[in-house]
Motif scaffolding. Structure first.
Motif, PDB file in Angstrom:
ATOM      1  N   ARG A  52       2.044  -3.400  -6.083  1.00  0.00           N
ATOM      2  CA  ARG A  52       1.350  -4.792  -6.454  1.00  0.00           C
ATOM      3  C   ARG A  52       0.848  -5.687  -5.205  1.00  0.00           C
ATOM      4  NH1 ARG A  52       3.494  -9.809 -10.282  1.00  0.00           N
ATOM      5  NH2 ARG A  52       4.529 -10.273  -8.332  1.00  0.00           N
ATOM      6  N   GLU A  53      -0.297  -6.062  -4.961  1.00  0.00           N
ATOM      7  CA  GLU A  53      -0.937  -6.728  -4.002  1.00  0.00           C
ATOM      8  C   GLU A  53      -1.642  -7.998  -4.709  1.00  0.00           C
ATOM      9  OE1 GLU A  53      -3.464  -4.487  -1.462  1.00  0.00           O
ATOM     10  OE2 GLU A  53      -1.971  -3.049  -1.212  1.00  0.00           O
ATOM     11  N   THR A 113      -3.254  -7.603  -8.231  1.00  0.00           N
ATOM     12  CA  THR A 113      -3.770  -6.164  -8.195  1.00  0.00           C
ATOM     13  C   THR A 113      -2.757  -5.281  -8.150  1.00  0.00           C
ATOM     14  OG1 THR A 113      -5.879  -6.933  -7.432  1.00  0.00           O
ATOM     15  CG2 THR A 113      -5.473  -4.450  -7.467  1.00  0.00           C
ATOM     16  N   TYR A 114      -2.532  -4.315  -9.314  1.00  0.00           N
ATOM     17  CA  TYR A 114      -1.635  -3.246  -9.146  1.00  0.00           C
ATOM     18  C   TYR A 114      -2.441  -1.903  -8.665  1.00  0.00           C
ATOM     19  CZ  TYR A 114       1.135  -5.971 -12.174  1.00  0.00           C
ATOM     20  OH  TYR A 114       2.209  -6.997 -12.587  1.00  0.00           O
ATOM     21  N   ILE A 115      -1.792  -1.444  -7.837  1.00  0.00           N
ATOM     22  CA  ILE A 115      -2.189  -0.013  -7.099  1.00  0.00           C
ATOM     23  C   ILE A 115      -1.572   1.021  -7.257  1.00  0.00           C
ATOM     24  CG2 ILE A 115      -2.821   0.824  -4.554  1.00  0.00           C
ATOM     25  CD1 ILE A 115      -4.023  -2.102  -5.215  1.00  0.00           C
ATOM     26  N   PRO A 164      -6.847   0.931  -6.709  1.00  0.00           N
ATOM     27  CA  PRO A 164      -6.458  -0.331  -7.641  1.00  0.00           C
ATOM     28  C   PRO A 164      -6.943   0.076  -9.031  1.00  0.00           C
ATOM     29  CG  PRO A 164      -7.988  -1.235  -5.998  1.00  0.00           C
ATOM     30  CD  PRO A 164      -7.846   0.477  -5.675  1.00  0.00           C
ATOM     31  N   LYS A 190      -7.284  -1.169 -13.211  1.00  0.00           N
ATOM     32  CA  LYS A 190      -8.113  -2.249 -14.066  1.00  0.00           C
ATOM     33  C   LYS A 190      -7.560  -1.944 -15.510  1.00  0.00           C
ATOM     34  CE  LYS A 190     -12.609   0.084 -14.288  1.00  0.00           C
ATOM     35  NZ  LYS A 190     -12.152   1.207 -13.645  1.00  0.00           N
TER      36      LYS A 190
END
Length: 218
Positions: free
Chosen positions: A55-56, A59-61, A83, A85
């Motif tokens: 996670r950034e 946003t989850y990567i 990333p 969505k």
């Protein structure tokens, strides 16, 4: 209701199950066949650690971990990281599909999972028989042929690699003495038996991966 995202298994042996992706107290979330993963998938085609989530901010990567049978995001092969969505579908090793739901708050109260239509090929494991269009194969399939067909049938359209075929058809051999030619010959004989009733190509070769059963109505 939590604001954490959720994975839902849409296709695979664990279809219908869901997991909250909790990255509040740790940095990584793993999906794979290994017991150490946060989501453990039983399919043989899945790598021990297949994908990783980080996670950034908000946003989850998604990261593919160099898996043997690959990862696809919304139908496109993933290399590296991307990333996620809300509503993304992640296909793992051509046999498991995960739906990424952005938060638990947006999770539908009930999720209707698609049911595959019943195909023309039907197996009776107890009697070890196979029927196509209601006609039973006569004489019956050999034990090796039936084991292979059962493996493909239960995979429900997912690809079965050669390692899983060896483990199922020739258990206990660890592949010793089982050549590529032996597998190909078995597949060819099984295709020939099915074609005695229907010349449709039920067993599809997926180059570089293995074989899958196409049992959609036709």
């Amino acid at each position: 209701m939590s604001s954490q995202p959720v994975f839902i298994v849409r296709e695979g042996q664990l279809a219908g199950q869901r997991w909250v992706i909790d990255l509040e107290e740790k940095d990584e979330f793993f999906v794979g066949r290994g017991a150490e993963c946060d989501i453990v998938l039983p399919e043989r085609q899945v790598s021990r650690q297949h994908i990783r989530l980080t996670r950034e901010g908000f946003t989850y990567i998604l990261h593919d971990l160099g898996s043997k049978n690959g990862t696809h995001l919304n139908g496109r092969q993933l290399t590296g990281s991307i990333p996620l969505k809300d509503g993304d579908q992640i296909q793992i090793a051509l046999c498991v599909t995960l739906l990424f739901v952005g938060t638990e708050a947006t999770l539908p109260l009930s999720l209707e999972l698609p049911r595959p239509p019943q195909g023309n090929l039907v197996l009776n494991e107890e009697l070890r028989t196979a029927a196509v269009h209601g006609r039973e194969l006569d004489p019956p399939l050999s034990l090796a042929q039936f084991r292979l067909l059962k493996l493909l049938f239960e995979a429900n359209g997912a690809v079965c690699d050669r390692e899983s075929i060896i483990e199922t058809v020739w258990p206990g051999t660890e592949g010793i003495g089982v050549s590529e030619q032996a597998i190909d010959a078995l597949v060819r004989r099984l295709r020939d038996r099915l074609s005695e009733i229907d010349d449709y190509n039920y067993i599809v070769t997926v180059r570089g991966h293995g074989f899958r059963l196409d049992n959609l109505p036709h």
